[in-house]
Design a protein around this motif. Structure first.
Motif, PDB file in Angstrom:
ATOM      1  N   ALA A 223      73.722  20.615 -66.704  1.00  0.00           N
ATOM      2  CA  ALA A 223      73.893  20.656 -68.163  1.00  0.00           C
ATOM      3  C   ALA A 223      74.949  19.654 -68.621  1.00  0.00           C
ATOM      4  N   GLN A 227      74.425  16.574 -71.263  1.00  0.00           N
ATOM      5  CA  GLN A 227      75.289  16.368 -72.432  1.00  0.00           C
ATOM      6  C   GLN A 227      75.840  14.945 -72.478  1.00  0.00           C
ATOM      7  N   TRP A 233      71.479  15.180 -76.915  1.00  0.00           N
ATOM      8  CA  TRP A 233      72.168  16.378 -76.441  1.00  0.00           C
ATOM      9  C   TRP A 233      73.694  16.263 -76.490  1.00  0.00           C
ATOM     10  N   ILE A 241      72.729  23.940 -73.559  1.00  0.00           N
ATOM     11  CA  ILE A 241      71.888  23.117 -72.682  1.00  0.00           C
ATOM     12  C   ILE A 241      71.389  23.939 -71.498  1.00  0.00           C
TER      13      ILE A 241
END
Length: 466
Positions: A223, A227, A233, A241
């Motif tokens: 995750a 990001q 994101w 996420i």
């Protein structure tokens, strides 16, 4: 990311570690059959064998232990644990197991039958072992870039959809129990899969009636990379996420010993109620009651607290920074490492480092031995020893990547420890021509041989020139 942020924790309790002499380490390694896994932990100065179950728990987790309800059936701690998994991973049915390997066993027994085929984004030794023991053949459908140690593709854990389509076309959807996806990919050096690619995998698999199961052991680190690297994101939280990664899958197996910051425990997460009932039935046989699954109530309380801590941005940022600091120092000194740097480990390319030795001498295992002899630092081989033998031909598998993995436990070591590791790995690399021979088996287990195999220098008493 630039710089090395101060650790977002302070020390409240210490555990002594002991430095040893080169002579002592050589005696210890010989007694361990030249396999760092068989060393006593007291003979290891900095232990980077794994980040699994070796994390430091927080004061909140230690206090959670005291709340453990140890009732055999229906313990309150199970429901605390269940709610934490549902809230952060999104799976309705939560089935506890003693660790991730227990979940792999249960899922394999539920879904696999002899003659079936499992596509996935690179193998992991225990996962593939369970799949093969239950009669399936694993097919690697990861993108080609994952096998190139110098390629800096940001998502080397992505599935090649063309390869996946080819496996489905060749064997038919009815012969594929599920698609096996890891986030992140351990055997590629901790490389992430993108949310977009995982969604495409889910769309293709589901269109053919094939479920997708996720290994979420290090999905928090995945995750983080989403990001930082995936368009769209950057403003999402790690927690958001994580849910997005899980949302397109049908279930997951979790070793809580990684991201959840505990020393034991795991779970299976499922959406299908019928499959969940089948899994619970097997948990009763192999793990324990379906409301503890091989864990004590206190373990489930610690996992619940650890899940909440694991998605804290400062925690993940500092965790990745330690990996980047070690990897950056090695890279800057000319040590060949797997790029881009992963989330839980730094991987030294043993094939490039010991290019003067044949791979039949198990170069990553040899390099692991050399680093331990140099400094008392324990890493683990990831290459031909871990890959095992082909179940049909009996020949050793030689995967494209052969590396020494240095896995950093969470919240355990300080920057000075990381610098100590870097200094000594660099020295081993600079003196690599002194390593004149590889290793040969003196004892070879049938399964997961890197754990218990024993070796000896091939053609001499030591791997070094005397």
């Amino acid at each position: 990311m630039t710089g090395y942020p101060p650790e977002p924790w302070r020390v409240k309790m210490v555990e002594p570690i002991r430095a040893t002499t080169r002579e002592y380490r050589e005696q210890a390694l010989r007694a361990a059959g030249w396999n760092p896994c068989l060393l006593r932990s007291e003979d290891v100065y900095v232990d980077l064998f794994t980040d699994s179950g070796t994390n430091a728990m927080s004061d909140r987790q230690w206090s959670a232990l005291m709340r453990g309800d140890e009732a055999y059936a229906g313990a309150r701690s199970f429901y605390v644990f269940e709610e934490a998994v549902r809230a952060h991973y999104g799976y309705e049915h939560v089935i506890p197991v003693h660790q991730g390997r227990g979940g792999e066993n249960i899922l394999s027994r539920c879904l696999i039958r002899p003659g079936t085929h499992i596509p996935g984004n690179m193998y992991f030794p225990s996962t593939r072992a369970h799949q093969e023991l239950n009669g399936a053949t694993f097919h690697d459908v990861i993108i080609d870039e994952a096998h190139d140690p110098s390629c800096e593709h940001p998502f080397k854990g992505d599935v090649d959809l063309g390869k996946l389509r080819a496996v489905i076309a060749e064997f038919g959807p009815e012969s594929i129990p599920y698609v096996s996806i890891a986030a992140t990919v351990n055997m590629a050096g901790g490389q992430p899969i993108s949310v977009a690619n995982l969604a495409e995998v889910g769309e293709l698999a589901h269109a053919n009636g094939i479920p997708v199961f996720l290994d979420t052991a290090r999905a928090i680190e995945n995750a983080w990379f989403v990001q930082q690297r995936e368009p769209g994101w950057a403003n999402a939280s790690i927690a958001e996420i994580l849910l997005a990664l899980c949302a397109v899958t049908d279930g997951a197996v979790m070793s809580s010993k990684k991201d959840s910051l505990v020393n034991i425990g795991g779970w299976i997460g499922l959406r299908d109620s019928e499959l969940a009932e089948k899994a619970r039935g097997l948990v009763l046989l192999y793990e324990g009651l379906h409301t503890y699954g091989g864990m004590a109530g206190r373990d489930m309380e610690a996992i619940a607290a650890g899940i909440a801590e694991s998605v804290e941005e400062d925690h993940v940022r500092a965790r990745i920074a330690q990996v980047e600091h070690l990897g950056g120092r090695l890279r800057d000194a000319g040590v060949p490492v797997i790029l881009p740097l992963g989330g839980h480990c730094v991987c030294v390319d043993a094939t490039a480092t010991l290019s003067h030795l044949p791979r039949t001498g198990f170069t990553a295992q040899t390099l692991a031995a050399a680093v331990y002899l140099q400094a008392g630092v324990r890493g683990v081989e990831r290459g031909a020893v871990s890959a095992g033998r082909d179940p049909v031909t009996g020949e050793n598998r030689f995967p494209p990547l052969e590396f020494l993995r240095l896995a950093i436990p969470r919240r355990v070591y300080t920057r000075s420890h990381i610098d100590y590791v870097a200094d000594n790995v660099i020295e081993v690399h600079q003196r690599r021509d002194d390593i004149v021979r590889g290793l040969a088996f003196t004892y070879e287990p049938r399964h997961l041989r890197f754990f218990q195999a024993r070796f000896a220098p091939d053609g001499g008493e030591t791997i070094f020139a005397r």
